[in-house]
Write an enzyme that holds these catalytic residues in place. Structure first.
Site, PDB file in Angstrom:
ATOM      1  N   HIS A  20       0.940  -1.293  -0.097  1.00 42.85           N
ATOM      2  CA  HIS A  20       0.081  -0.043  -0.238  1.00 42.85           C
ATOM      3  C   HIS A  20       1.114   1.327   0.007  1.00 42.85           C
ATOM      4  O   HIS A  20       0.626   2.131  -0.802  1.00 42.85           O
ATOM      5  CB  HIS A  20      -1.002   0.042   1.345  1.00 42.85           C
ATOM      6  CG  HIS A  20      -2.107  -1.029   1.350  1.00 42.85           C
ATOM      7  ND1 HIS A  20      -2.167  -1.595   2.394  1.00 42.85           N
ATOM      8  CD2 HIS A  20      -2.728  -1.556   0.327  1.00 42.85           C
ATOM      9  CE1 HIS A  20      -3.260  -2.604   2.289  1.00 42.85           C
ATOM     10  NE2 HIS A  20      -3.538  -2.328   1.162  1.00 42.85           N
ATOM     11  N   LYS A  44     -17.990  -5.665   7.604  1.00 40.60           N
ATOM     12  CA  LYS A  44     -16.809  -6.423   7.336  1.00 40.60           C
ATOM     13  C   LYS A  44     -16.122  -6.716   8.621  1.00 40.60           C
ATOM     14  O   LYS A  44     -16.290  -5.831   9.584  1.00 40.60           O
ATOM     15  CB  LYS A  44     -15.672  -5.686   6.567  1.00 40.60           C
ATOM     16  CG  LYS A  44     -15.335  -6.358   5.160  1.00 40.60           C
ATOM     17  CD  LYS A  44     -14.326  -5.776   4.366  1.00 40.60           C
ATOM     18  CE  LYS A  44     -14.123  -6.322   3.283  1.00 40.60           C
ATOM     19  NZ  LYS A  44     -12.957  -5.498   2.456  1.00 40.60           N
ATOM     20  N   ARG A  93      -1.920  -5.844  -8.431  1.00 38.64           N
ATOM     21  CA  ARG A  93      -0.908  -6.641  -8.190  1.00 38.64           C
ATOM     22  C   ARG A  93      -0.505  -7.713  -9.152  1.00 38.64           C
ATOM     23  O   ARG A  93       0.475  -8.222  -9.822  1.00 38.64           O
ATOM     24  CB  ARG A  93      -0.954  -7.480  -6.987  1.00 38.64           C
ATOM     25  CG  ARG A  93      -0.649  -6.548  -5.486  1.00 38.64           C
ATOM     26  CD  ARG A  93      -1.246  -7.425  -4.708  1.00 38.64           C
ATOM     27  NE  ARG A  93      -2.849  -7.190  -4.612  1.00 38.64           N
ATOM     28  CZ  ARG A  93      -3.703  -7.205  -3.495  1.00 38.64           C
ATOM     29  NH1 ARG A  93      -3.013  -7.836  -2.465  1.00 38.64           N
ATOM     30  NH2 ARG A  93      -4.690  -7.338  -3.744  1.00 38.64           N
ATOM     31  N   SER A 131      -2.853  -7.592   2.864  1.00 34.40           N
ATOM     32  CA  SER A 131      -3.281  -7.363   4.221  1.00 34.40           C
ATOM     33  C   SER A 131      -3.712  -8.830   4.748  1.00 34.40           C
ATOM     34  O   SER A 131      -3.470  -9.264   6.136  1.00 34.40           O
ATOM     35  CB  SER A 131      -4.319  -6.463   4.326  1.00 34.40           C
ATOM     36  OG  SER A 131      -4.074  -5.221   3.854  1.00 34.40           O
TER      37      SER A 131
HETATM   38  P1  ADP Z   1     -10.029  -3.157  -0.406  1.00 34.01           P
HETATM   39  O1  ADP Z   1     -10.754  -4.034   0.581  1.00 34.01           O
HETATM   40  O2  ADP Z   1     -10.574  -2.192  -1.039  1.00 34.01           O
HETATM   41  O3  ADP Z   1      -9.610  -4.165  -1.723  1.00 34.01           O
HETATM   42  P2  ADP Z   1      -7.344  -3.270   0.432  1.00 34.01           P
HETATM   43  O4  ADP Z   1      -6.756  -2.580   1.574  1.00 34.01           O
HETATM   44  O5  ADP Z   1      -7.170  -4.511   0.236  1.00 34.01           O
HETATM   45  O6  ADP Z   1      -8.627  -2.768   0.167  1.00 34.01           O
HETATM   46  O7  ADP Z   1      -6.527  -2.602  -0.770  1.00 34.01           O
HETATM   47  C1  ADP Z   1      -6.760  -1.368  -1.222  1.00 34.01           C
HETATM   48  C2  ADP Z   1      -5.958  -1.291  -2.713  1.00 34.01           C
HETATM   49  O8  ADP Z   1      -4.542  -1.556  -2.596  1.00 34.01           O
HETATM   50  C3  ADP Z   1      -6.451  -2.245  -3.804  1.00 34.01           C
HETATM   51  O9  ADP Z   1      -6.690  -1.536  -4.934  1.00 34.01           O
HETATM   52  C4  ADP Z   1      -5.499  -3.449  -3.840  1.00 34.01           C
HETATM   53  O10 ADP Z   1      -5.516  -3.978  -5.086  1.00 34.01           O
HETATM   54  C5  ADP Z   1      -4.269  -2.686  -3.555  1.00 34.01           C
HETATM   55  N1  ADP Z   1      -3.409  -3.233  -3.067  1.00 34.01           N
HETATM   56  C6  ADP Z   1      -3.457  -4.510  -1.959  1.00 34.01           C
HETATM   57  N2  ADP Z   1      -2.069  -4.867  -1.540  1.00 34.01           N
HETATM   58  C7  ADP Z   1      -1.181  -4.382  -2.508  1.00 34.01           C
HETATM   59  C8  ADP Z   1       0.158  -4.550  -2.687  1.00 34.01           C
HETATM   60  N3  ADP Z   1       0.884  -5.635  -2.181  1.00 34.01           N
HETATM   61  N4  ADP Z   1       0.800  -4.004  -3.779  1.00 34.01           N
HETATM   62  C9  ADP Z   1       0.062  -3.024  -4.360  1.00 34.01           C
HETATM   63  N5  ADP Z   1      -1.291  -2.813  -4.412  1.00 34.01           N
HETATM   64  C10 ADP Z   1      -1.950  -3.488  -3.432  1.00 34.01           C
END
Ligand code: ADP
Length: 164
Positions: A20, A44, A93, A131
């Protein structure tokens, strides 16, 4: 052409990971202002409360002066209207992210006509990181120090101590 674009990076960030932070850093180099918008989703089951996610994220991006951290509940397009933005940043990703992200980007465009979603790719070393993986490794007692910012590591470790 707009010079004062506010880019919004929405997500649950439960918890924030180095993936992130990589995306936020890239967005902050492109846009004059980036708002990391943490979702406040009652349905959630989060590991961290909204307050915890806000404080971990604020600490993790404190060095990036054009990045602000906020939260929202309800529809993202309503939040965009509220802050006068039309630009969403999301991270991609792998191909597996694509279908869901594509669907969501098009749906957001249906809900708000002028909205644009910009996809950024993280450094290769973060393409496997999520995450949910961090939550799983942490809850099973594995090493996850290299996957998250320092403040997040400290927070998870202090939570772990409370649970033993
Ligand atoms: P959501 O529940 O909206 O998917 P996340 O916190 O999991 O929220 O992810 C937010 C954004 O960050 C999404 O666009 C996700 O694809 C991206 N994301 C999550 N992990 C990574 C990572 N390791 N590298 C790049 N982008 C990521």
């Amino acid at each position: 052409m707009k010079k004062d674009i506010i880019a919004v990076y929405p997500g649950s960030f439960d918890p924030p990971t180095n993936g992130h932070i990589d995306i936020i850093g890239r967005a902050a180099k492109i846009f004059p202002k980036v708002i990391v918008a943490i979702t406040h989703n009652y349905n959630k089951n989060h590991m961290f409360t909204l307050e915890e996610r806000l404080s971990m994220m604020k600490e993790s991006v404190s060095a990036m002066k054009n990045v602000k951290v906020s939260s929202f509940s309800g529809l993202l397009v309503d939040y965009l209207n509220e802050i006068n933005s039309f630009c969403i940043v999301r991270g991609l990703r792998a191909l597996s992210d694509f279908e869901y992200e594509f669907q969501m980007a098009l749906m957001n465009r249906k809900l708000k006509k002028n909205v644009e979603t910009i996809f950024l790719m993280p450094d290769q070393e973060y393409t496997f990181l999520s995450s949910s993986m961090v939550r799983e490794i942490a809850s099973l007692g594995g090493q996850f120090k290299n996957f998250v910012p320092k403040s997040v590591y400290k927070k998870i470790m202090s939570k772990r101590k409370l649970n033993v």
